[in-house]
Scaffold this motif. Structure first.
Motif, mmCIF file in Angstrom:
data_model
loop_
_atom_site.group_PDB
_atom_site.id
_atom_site.type_symbol
_atom_site.label_atom_id
_atom_site.label_comp_id
_atom_site.label_asym_id
_atom_site.label_seq_id
_atom_site.Cartn_x
_atom_site.Cartn_y
_atom_site.Cartn_z
ATOM 1 N N SER A 110 -19.170 58.353 21.088
ATOM 2 C CA SER A 110 -19.137 58.738 22.271
ATOM 3 C C SER A 110 -17.820 58.285 23.068
ATOM 4 N N ASN A 130 -28.857 50.751 22.355
ATOM 5 C CA ASN A 130 -28.561 50.606 23.838
ATOM 6 C C ASN A 130 -29.789 51.442 24.764
ATOM 7 N N ASN A 131 -29.594 51.730 25.610
ATOM 8 C CA ASN A 131 -30.985 52.139 26.445
ATOM 9 C C ASN A 131 -31.446 53.767 26.382
ATOM 10 N N HIS A 132 -30.645 54.369 25.365
ATOM 11 C CA HIS A 132 -30.890 55.756 25.276
ATOM 12 C C HIS A 132 -31.195 56.345 23.882
ATOM 13 N N GLY A 133 -31.582 55.100 23.081
ATOM 14 C CA GLY A 133 -31.835 55.559 21.550
ATOM 15 C C GLY A 133 -30.807 55.367 20.487
ATOM 16 N N THR A 134 -29.538 55.238 20.818
ATOM 17 C CA THR A 134 -28.509 55.184 19.878
ATOM 18 C C THR A 134 -28.095 53.899 19.796
ATOM 19 N N LYS A 136 -24.675 50.687 19.534
ATOM 20 C CA LYS A 136 -23.360 50.705 20.073
ATOM 21 C C LYS A 136 -22.764 49.509 19.240
ATOM 22 N N LYS A 149 -19.511 53.271 21.899
ATOM 23 C CA LYS A 149 -20.601 53.303 22.026
ATOM 24 C C LYS A 149 -21.432 54.848 21.251
ATOM 25 N N ASP A 150 -22.792 54.800 21.234
ATOM 26 C CA ASP A 150 -23.374 56.037 20.906
ATOM 27 C C ASP A 150 -22.949 56.276 19.189
#
Length: 157
Positions: A110, A130-134, A136, A149-150
């Motif tokens: 991303s 990271n904090n949303h399941g992907t 980095k 990221k992502d």
């Protein structure tokens, strides 16, 4: 959902030797299956582990990296810009796809595509949840503001 139950019911009835006539409703098929199904029927197939990202190998083939596969790898820690990051080594993730020799890898996601040389994919380079399941990139070779990221794809050259 009803169609899926109907297909499964017909399959199970056929496998048990029953006459595979189609029931009039999906509810009827569920009743018939549960009434005739023995506890030793085929095991329930669990959904596969979610794909986190893919690796595109130098030959153009791809490898899906799943959450289950990543969680099976040992965790490592990298101290970068005053913060401890934790996750599997990028080299271990590449090894899942059979990639052990390469010139460079490029991570896209991303934000901020990042390219690392073979020499930089060492004990100072990990992928961190990271904090949303992907995941980095975390490495001492690139400034934190430029980390990918992502992560969606890793391309190997």
């Amino acid at each position: 959902m009803k169609k899926l139950l109907l297909v499964i019911s017909i399959f199970l009835l056929t496998a048990c030797g029953a006459n595979p006539t189609a029931p009039t409703t999906a509810e009827a098929s569920v009743t018939e299956v549960s009434a005739s199904a023995a506890p030793t029927e085929e095991p329930v197939i669990e959904p596969s582990s979610p794909v986190l990202f893919k690796i595109v190998k130098a030959d153009g083939s791809t490898f899906d990296v799943t959450l289950e596969a990543v969680k099976s790898l040992p965790l490592a820690r990298v101290q970068a810009e005053g913060k401890m990051e934790e996750g599997p080594y990028l080299a271990d993730i590449l090894a899942l796809a059979g990639v052990t020799e390469f010139v460079e890898v490029t991570l896209t996601g991303s934000s901020n595509p990042a390219t690392l040389t073979f020499e930089q994919v060492d004990n100072n380079t990990i992928l961190d949840f990271n904090n949303h399941g992907t995941m980095k990139l975390a490495t001492t070779y690139i400034a934190k503001a430029a980390w990918t990221k992502d992560v969606a794809e890793i391309t190997v050259k």
